[in-house]
Design an enzyme around this catalytic site. Structure first.
Site, PDB file in Angstrom:
ATOM      1  N   LYS A  79       0.829  -1.188   0.000  1.00 19.55           N
ATOM      2  CA  LYS A  79       0.000   0.000   0.000  1.00 19.55           C
ATOM      3  C   LYS A  79       0.880   1.262   0.000  1.00 19.55           C
ATOM      4  CE  LYS A  79      -1.386   1.713   4.045  1.00 19.55           C
ATOM      5  NZ  LYS A  79      -0.396   2.241   4.984  1.00 19.55           N
ATOM      6  N   HIS A 133      -0.488  -5.895   5.606  1.00 19.44           N
ATOM      7  CA  HIS A 133       0.203  -6.711   6.610  1.00 19.44           C
ATOM      8  C   HIS A 133      -0.691  -7.036   7.805  1.00 19.44           C
ATOM      9  CE1 HIS A 133       1.144  -2.876   8.624  1.00 19.44           C
ATOM     10  NE2 HIS A 133       1.412  -3.579   9.715  1.00 19.44           N
ATOM     11  N   LYS A 138      -1.279 -10.769  10.628  1.00 15.88           N
ATOM     12  CA  LYS A 138      -1.132 -10.787  12.094  1.00 15.88           C
ATOM     13  C   LYS A 138      -1.828 -12.028  12.642  1.00 15.88           C
ATOM     14  CE  LYS A 138      -0.613  -5.805  12.662  1.00 15.88           C
ATOM     15  NZ  LYS A 138       0.561  -5.402  13.408  1.00 15.88           N
ATOM     16  N   GLU A 142      -2.065   4.035  18.033  1.00 15.57           N
ATOM     17  CA  GLU A 142      -0.592   4.022  18.015  1.00 15.57           C
ATOM     18  C   GLU A 142      -0.082   5.112  18.941  1.00 15.57           C
ATOM     19  OE1 GLU A 142       1.307   2.974  14.059  1.00 15.57           O
ATOM     20  OE2 GLU A 142      -0.324   4.293  13.455  1.00 15.57           O
ATOM     21  N   HIS A 153      -6.250  -1.406   6.417  1.00 19.17           N
ATOM     22  CA  HIS A 153      -6.197  -2.288   7.589  1.00 19.17           C
ATOM     23  C   HIS A 153      -7.540  -2.405   8.311  1.00 19.17           C
ATOM     24  CE1 HIS A 153      -2.037  -1.930   6.734  1.00 19.17           C
ATOM     25  NE2 HIS A 153      -1.775  -0.860   7.452  1.00 19.17           N
TER      26      HIS A 153
HETATM   27  C1  BG6 Z   1       1.167   1.195   8.150  1.00 20.28           C
HETATM   28  C2  BG6 Z   1       0.885   2.667   8.228  1.00 20.28           C
HETATM   29  O1  BG6 Z   1       0.448   0.610   7.093  1.00 20.28           O
HETATM   30  O2  BG6 Z   1       0.789   0.569   9.377  1.00 20.28           O
HETATM   31  C3  BG6 Z   1       1.616   3.284   9.402  1.00 20.28           C
HETATM   32  O3  BG6 Z   1       1.274   3.292   7.007  1.00 20.28           O
HETATM   33  C4  BG6 Z   1       1.305   2.545  10.672  1.00 20.28           C
HETATM   34  O4  BG6 Z   1       1.286   4.666   9.521  1.00 20.28           O
HETATM   35  C5  BG6 Z   1       1.498   1.044  10.503  1.00 20.28           C
HETATM   36  O5  BG6 Z   1       2.153   3.036  11.689  1.00 20.28           O
HETATM   37  C6  BG6 Z   1       1.008   0.289  11.727  1.00 20.28           C
HETATM   38  O6  BG6 Z   1       1.381  -1.056  11.631  1.00 20.28           O
HETATM   39  P1  BG6 Z   1       1.556  -1.952  12.955  1.00 20.28           P
HETATM   40  O7  BG6 Z   1       1.801  -3.324  12.434  1.00 20.28           O
HETATM   41  O8  BG6 Z   1       2.731  -1.378  13.686  1.00 20.28           O
HETATM   42  O9  BG6 Z   1       0.294  -1.819  13.721  1.00 20.28           O
END
Ligand code: BG6
Length: 491
Positions: A150, A180, A184, A218, A242
């Site tokens: 993406k 991704h 998970k 986050e 996501h």
């Molecule tokens: C990414 C986003 O796809 O996913 C980021 O572009 C984000 O901004 C990240 O921080 C979060 O991934 P994870 O696996 O750390 O939750």
């Protein structure tokens, strides 16, 4: 307890952007882990490709440093690393000229019958150029796949264009659009929970479920990605992909099998059933936020605008949405979703709140009964919790207490929790598309997101400030509280 590892066929993984951030932080460590766990068959190679003029030796040094930096304590194993580095090669290529492509072909021709995967860990602006060069230099064999990261577009029109560009060269079954989050562990567990147990399915509908919450919080800020992030914002960066994927897996009908088409057909139906949010209702259904200076991850942090060059922006670093799915299963069940940077902690979860009991037979002294909740925790502490009312132990009268049946995967199974990329990188080699997004899914997600973006513009909806280290703007709390519900904020 160890799981059985089934080796994949020998492969050549060509990573465009091979010396970039994603390769360094995620792809190389993930491939190293798959080697250690015995998933590779020989001969298997990883070929870095990018514009930087590196030799094989220099690329191996880069990879070695990446492993040292990003593996956890005790995971760097000298002999394994040596073996891993020996399978690394590097070719400097230019996406926009013919430089380097003959050399890449020469290397790849040494393994004509192997599975060949091209991973595009580069800016989407050059997806088209790279695909065309791969085609023009005759690098596509029967066993070839392409993986794209993406963002796939920044709206429906650009996503269509990008999909067309890649689609000119590759067939849909060769294109792996990676999200991704689908790799998970807990996300895959959501499917196990729903489809391998008879317990939940009869309750998994509007008759028994009050509402669903999906939070991806986050604590980090921009992490040096201001250039990209300020043109994207939380809706494009996290929700379009996501979070909508999590929503689909939660809400979809039971597919007839785990076959990739069967699963993706059901997810697509959910996306298409999402009720539109546009200029007419965007202000009631959404909240945009932007963090101000505050404290996060144990120290003071700057506000979003202070991290930007110009210091002016209406880009949202937080979004909350009340979404609804217009079908029989979910009629009248709100799906509250929210995501943001610099929030009170790193926490991603799906919370299913069941309806309260229809009639309470206990007297006041027993205390309040609380509706059952199923909490599917993606991170941290991957696991599932089911809350239940029980009798408070002891000889006293009947007092009720809300407790959790807590299954934290880390403590339940003494195994390493693999990174999402490990599973997905191997699925590409196995040619298993179940956990990848099909073209029509990506487009349907944009079809729902586009009117929200336009609605914001038309309504002139501004971002609401929130202090870094909190749960977002107060308007997001109001969004759910006006319906008589509250966010689940346990970290
Ligand atoms: C990414 C986003 O796809 O996913 C980021 O572009 C984000 O901004 C990240 O921080 C979060 O991934 P994870 O696996 O750390 O939750």
């Amino acid at each position: 307890m160890s799981s059985q590892i089934i080796p994949v066929e020998p492969f050549d993984y060509v990573v465009f952007g091979g010396s970039g951030d994603l390769a360094e932080r995620k792809l190389l460590p993930a491939l190293y882990h798959r080697q250690i766990e015995g998933q590779f068959s020989e001969p298997t190679r990883i070929i870095g490709a990018s514009r930087s003029a590196l030799s094989n030796e220099e690329y191996r040094k880069f990879a070695d440093a990446a492993l040292k930096e990003h593996l956890k304590k005790g995971e760097y194993d000298e002999p394994e690393v040596k073996k891993f580095l020996a399978r690394l090669f590097y070719v400097p290529v230019d996406a926009r000229s013919d430089a380097g492509w003959d050399q890449l072909k020469k290397i790849l021709d040494e393994g004509k019958d192997r599975v060949r995967a091209f991973y595009l860990a580069v800016a989407p602006g050059i997806f088209g150029d790279i695909s065309q060069k791969i085609h023009d230099h005759k690098l596509i064999t029967k066993q070839t796949r392409i993986v794209v990261e993406k963002p796939i577009g920044r709206d429906l029109a650009s996503a269509l264009q990008l999909n067309d560009t890649i689609g000119k060269v590759f067939k849909e079954e060769q294109i792996f659009r990676i999200d991704h989050y689908l790799g998970k562990e807990t996300v895959q567990n959501l499917m196990a929970l729903r489809f391998a147990n008879a317990l939940y399915e009869p309750l998994w509908n509007a008759n028994h479920i009050d509402h669903v919450q999906i939070t991806v919080a986050e604590s980090v800020g921009l992490e040096g990605r201001a250039g990209y992030y300020d043109t994207a914002g939380a809706l494009r960066d996290m929700v379009q992909n996501h979070i909508l994927q999590l929503l689909c897996l939660t809400a979809m009908e039971i597919p007839s099998s785990m076959d990739s088409e069967a699963v993706r057909d059901e997810k697509l139906k959910v996306l298409r059933a999402l009720k539109p949010i546009n200029a007419s209702n965007v202000e009631q259904a959404t909240v945009r936020g932007q963090y101000r200076a505050g404290a996060s991850s144990g120290g003071p942090v700057k506000g979003y605008l202070d991290e930007l060059e110009g210091g002016v922006s209406n880009t949202e670093t937080f979004v909350a949405i009340k979404a609804e799915i217009g079908n029989w299963r979910w009629a009248g069940v709100p799906f509250y979703i929210r995501t943001g940077k610099r929030l009170a902690g790193r926490m991603s979860e799906i919370v299913i709140t069941f309806k309260p009991i229809p009639h309470n037979i206990f007297d006041q002294a027993a205390g309040r009964t609380v509706a059952n909740q199923l909490i599917i925790r993606l991170q941290p502490d991957e696991g599932v919790k089911q809350s239940l009312m029980i009798k408070d132990p002891g000889p006293g009268g009947m007092r009720l207490r809300n407790v959790s049946l807590d299954m934290s995967f880390a403590s339940a199974f003494n195994v390493r929790n693999p990174d999402a990329y490990e599973r997905l990188l191997m699925d590409v080699i196995r040619s298993n598309q179940t956990l990848f997004m099909r073209r029509d899914e990506v487009e349907a997600a944009w079809e729902w997101v586009d009117p929200i973006l336009k609605g914001w513009e038309e309504a002139g909806q501004q971002v609401q400030g929130y202090t870094a280290g909190t749960w977002g703007p107060s308007q997001a709390i109001a969004l759910i509280e006006r319906d008589g519900r509250t966010w689940h904020d346990d970290i």
